[in-house]
Design a protein around this motif. Structure first.
Motif, PDB file in Angstrom:
ATOM      1  N   LEU A 132      -1.087  42.822   8.964  1.00 37.70           N
ATOM      2  CA  LEU A 132      -1.007  42.166  10.265  1.00 37.70           C
ATOM      3  C   LEU A 132      -0.642  40.685  10.152  1.00 37.70           C
ATOM      4  CD1 LEU A 132      -4.174  43.700  11.979  1.00 37.70           C
ATOM      5  CD2 LEU A 132      -1.786  44.295  12.417  1.00 37.70           C
ATOM      6  N   GLY A 133      -0.781  40.125   8.952  1.00 38.33           N
ATOM      7  CA  GLY A 133      -0.546  38.689   8.808  1.00 38.33           C
ATOM      8  C   GLY A 133      -1.639  37.883   9.476  1.00 38.33           C
ATOM      9  N   ALA A 134      -2.895  38.313   9.270  1.00 33.51           N
ATOM     10  CA  ALA A 134      -4.034  37.690   9.941  1.00 33.51           C
ATOM     11  C   ALA A 134      -4.299  36.276   9.431  1.00 33.51           C
ATOM     12  CB  ALA A 134      -5.277  38.560   9.736  1.00 33.51           C
ATOM     13  N   ARG A 135      -5.119  35.556  10.188  1.00 38.03           N
ATOM     14  CA  ARG A 135      -5.583  34.225   9.814  1.00 38.03           C
ATOM     15  C   ARG A 135      -7.107  34.245   9.781  1.00 38.03           C
ATOM     16  NH1 ARG A 135      -1.981  31.275  14.485  1.00 38.03           N
ATOM     17  NH2 ARG A 135       0.099  31.741  13.659  1.00 38.03           N
ATOM     18  N   VAL A 136      -7.676  33.692   8.743  1.00 40.44           N
ATOM     19  CA  VAL A 136      -9.124  33.679   8.572  1.00 40.44           C
ATOM     20  C   VAL A 136      -9.637  32.270   8.877  1.00 40.44           C
ATOM     21  CG1 VAL A 136     -11.042  34.188   7.012  1.00 40.44           C
ATOM     22  CG2 VAL A 136      -8.859  35.409   6.747  1.00 40.44           C
ATOM     23  N   VAL A 137     -10.558  32.165   9.825  1.00 38.45           N
ATOM     24  CA  VAL A 137     -11.116  30.872  10.206  1.00 38.45           C
ATOM     25  C   VAL A 137     -12.488  30.719   9.555  1.00 38.45           C
ATOM     26  CG1 VAL A 137     -11.820  29.383  12.119  1.00 38.45           C
ATOM     27  CG2 VAL A 137      -9.894  30.969  12.411  1.00 38.45           C
ATOM     28  N   VAL A 138     -12.670  29.659   8.780  1.00 39.04           N
ATOM     29  CA  VAL A 138     -13.940  29.426   8.084  1.00 39.04           C
ATOM     30  C   VAL A 138     -14.463  28.042   8.452  1.00 39.04           C
ATOM     31  CG1 VAL A 138     -13.182  30.897   6.175  1.00 39.04           C
ATOM     32  CG2 VAL A 138     -12.922  28.424   5.995  1.00 39.04           C
ATOM     33  N   ARG A 139     -15.787  27.882   8.338  1.00 38.19           N
ATOM     34  CA  ARG A 139     -16.411  26.619   8.692  1.00 38.19           C
ATOM     35  C   ARG A 139     -17.414  26.214   7.626  1.00 38.19           C
ATOM     36  NH1 ARG A 139     -18.419  26.471  14.769  1.00 38.19           N
ATOM     37  NH2 ARG A 139     -16.330  27.367  14.973  1.00 38.19           N
ATOM     38  N   SER A 140     -17.539  24.914   7.431  1.00 40.71           N
ATOM     39  CA  SER A 140     -18.454  24.364   6.433  1.00 40.71           C
ATOM     40  C   SER A 140     -18.930  22.998   6.929  1.00 40.71           C
ATOM     41  CB  SER A 140     -17.735  24.203   5.092  1.00 40.71           C
ATOM     42  OG  SER A 140     -16.834  23.110   5.137  1.00 40.71           O
TER      43      SER A 140
END
Length: 283
Positions: A132-140
């Protein structure tokens, strides 16, 4: 075996989760549905000093649509996607994929974010989200960053996530009338780990053409040249000889049986997609 001794913290906000992970200084581990981490704890393959349970964070359990993308909270379960309870995913290819993940009992607890963070090469979401060509959003504690799924997984059970980073959502393209997709995997029996898999996703309106091999003992393998050729030429570029050559190039060093399994997966995923005939596959 029994899990080694560890501390347990249930958090109800993203900020609290990030604080707990940061306080662990590399010894804390986030847990979603515990369908992967739990067995690894019991086998003592994972030995965190602190487990941070993020499954009940309300903001991680939502799905929204904006600007052609669907943002899926990291704690959304496979079963919720399978059951179509989130309207933006009700007609999405992910719904069918979710229905084939392991067993229903696992799907009711396993989460999208947990599956990605675990990074099992044979996992369904790993290969499908790559297609799908996804995007992963991460937080720190340092803020938020977005990672293209192509660069997220470094190897088996290894990702680019830092020890204090938490996956908060995964963004996937919303399907259009020009979307064609397919996914096929080979398992010894239903519910078992895949021995070979392939996902395809074509959307002419977004100029997106992707064919991906999964369950290949490492990160998903993108067959860029084959996808581009099929997008240009259609069926004439998808004969078994061409598919086999692309698979062999993507999996050098694998034996002939493996090549046949993966080639069959690509062929059947393409058949499902309808991209070769101009008709969209739907179930």
């Amino acid at each position: 075996m029994k899990a080694p001794k560890f501390g347990y913290t249930r958090v109800l906000s993203i900020d609290d989760a990030i604080s707990a992970l940061a306080a662990g200084a590399g010894t804390a581990k986030a847990m979603g549905g515990s369908q992967s981490l739990g067995p690894m704890l019991n086998l003592r393959l994972a030995r965190p000093a602190q487990v941070v349970d993020v499954a009940q964070i309300a903001s991680l359990r939502t799905v929204s649509r904006t600007a052609g993308w669907i943002e899926i909270g990291a704690a959304v379960t496979h079963a919720e996607i399978e059951d179509g309870i989130h309207p933006p995913l009700a007609e999405h290819p992910m719904r069918q994929v979710a229905s084939g993940i392991a067993y229903r009992a696992i799907r009711t607890r396993g989460t999208v974010g947990g599956s990605l963070a675990h990074a099992d090469p044979a996992a369904d979401w790993v290969v499908v989200l790559a297609a799908l060509g996804a995007r992963v959003v991460v937080r720190s504690p340092r803020g938020e960053r977005t990672i293209d799924v192509d660069s997220f997984m470094l190897g088996a059970y290894t990702t680019v996530l830092e020890s204090d980073e938490l996956i908060v959502s995964v963004a996937v393209p919303a399907p259009t009338s020009a979307t064609h997709w397919g996914y096929h995997k080979v398992c010894r029996k239903p519910g078992e780990f895949a021995e070979a898999s392939a996902a395809v996703y074509f959307d002419a309106s977004a100029q997106r053409a992707r064919i991906v091999l999964g369950a290949a003992d490492g990160p998903p393998i993108l067959l860029h040249a084959l996808a581009a050729e099929i997008e240009r030429k259609g069926a004439s570029a998808s004969d078994r000889k061409s598919l086999g050559a692309a698979v062999r190039a993507g999996l050098p060093g694998r034996d002939a049986i493996d090549h046949k399994l993966f080639t069959a997966c690509v062929e059947r995923a393409l058949e499902q997609s309808g991209v070769l005939t101009g008709t969209q596959h739907a179930e």
